[in-house]
Motif scaffolding. Structure first.
Motif, PDB file in Angstrom:
ATOM      1  N   THR A  98       0.847  -1.176   0.000  1.00 28.45           N
ATOM      2  CA  THR A  98       0.000   0.000   0.000  1.00 28.45           C
ATOM      3  C   THR A  98       0.889   1.235   0.000  1.00 28.45           C
ATOM      4  O   THR A  98       1.855   1.282   0.719  1.00 28.45           O
ATOM      5  N   GLY A 106       7.820  -2.940  -6.126  1.00 26.79           N
ATOM      6  CA  GLY A 106       6.553  -3.365  -6.682  1.00 26.79           C
ATOM      7  C   GLY A 106       6.700  -4.594  -7.549  1.00 26.79           C
ATOM      8  O   GLY A 106       7.575  -5.435  -7.321  1.00 26.79           O
ATOM      9  N   SER A 126       4.072  -0.994  -4.846  1.00 26.01           N
ATOM     10  CA  SER A 126       3.509  -1.132  -3.506  1.00 26.01           C
ATOM     11  C   SER A 126       3.986   0.014  -2.616  1.00 26.01           C
ATOM     12  O   SER A 126       3.265   0.466  -1.727  1.00 26.01           O
TER      13      SER A 126
END
Length: 258
Positions: free
Chosen positions: A16, A58, A234
């Motif tokens: 996140t 990511g 991410s």
């Protein structure tokens, strides 16, 4: 499947954001009668100019008629000319790295202890990423920054709440959709003279650091060829400091050049 293709497929075998990009506090309008195309383009270029570097983690994936693959990565990128990605395989095992600059590229696959290096021309880039992307387009893909031409658009309107600037370049139509809340291009298309869609790129899920914004999710596709590149962060740090572009090729690695 060639040896290089197999190595890439294996190398790319697969959180996140810390910030969410908030819109301006002032009301945003998309009235072309009160906001000129030049003003809109200037805002976008100013936003892009403010982003000098990124560090992120990511996943990246690609699809093509020949092969497909995905991988986790850590990225250091400094505009306009330096990119280093280290790839991670299952269970956190190091799988290799890709270094890219305007003068050279180096890709190392730990799966078969092989390094490929050369000048980043079209053929060399395609041996690493199975897409017809230029060096600048790769940098744009990983920053989500799609550069507006230094010219007046042939058409300027509003489409689905986004500013739409359309340019005619070399017989092709280049269309840019700009989100007025973030002053960022969130969709980009290139059409052939006959109307066929050659390239489509989209970005979403903005993150913010002070006055900077960048997307967490970027896709670039060539619909007529069945090729697609997807990048998802991410974590994403904008204008990150202390970036390192140092890499080490293990002794004994088999080498080839492009």
């Amino acid at each position: 499947m060639t040896g290089n293709a197999l190595r890439l497929g294996l190398l790319l075998g697969i959180g996140t954001a810390m910030y969410s990009c908030s819109p301006r506090t002032a009301a945003v309008t998309t009235d072309v009668s009160t906001t000129s195309a030049g003003v809109i383009a200037g805002r976008v270029k100013q936003r892009e100019a403010g982003l000098a570097s990124i560090a992120g983690r990511g996943s990246v994936s690609f699809e093509s008629p020949e092969r497909a693959g995905s991988a986790f990565f850590d990225l250091s990128l400094k505009k306009p000319d330096s990119l280093l990605m280290t790839f991670e395989g299952p269970f956190g095992i190091g799988a290799g790295f890709l270094f890219l600059s305007r003068e050279k590229f180096v890709m190392y696959s730990g799966l078969d202890n092989r390094v490929i290096s050369g000048v980043p021309g079209p053929a060399a880039i395609r041996s690493v990423i199975p897409m017809d992307l230029t060096f600048d387009q790769i940098m744009d893909a990983f920053t989500g920054g799609f550069v507006l031409p230094d010219a007046l658009p042939a058409r300027y309107t509003v489409d689905d709440g986004k500013y739409l600037l359309v340019y005619q370049i070399g017989g092709r139509t280049h269309s840019f959709w700009i989100d007025p809340e973030y002053d960022l291009v969130v969709r980009y298309e290139v059409h052939a003279p006959g109307g066929d869609l050659l390239l489509e790129a989209e970005s979403s899920q903005m993150v913010r650091r002070e006055d900077l914004c960048a997307p967490r999710h970027i896709t670039v596709s060539f619909p007529g060829e069945g090729r697609r590149l997807s990048i998802h962060y991410s974590t994403l740090d904008l204008n990150a400091g202390d970036l390192s572009f140092v890499y080490t090729v293990p002794a004994g690695a088999h080498s080839s050049s492009r």
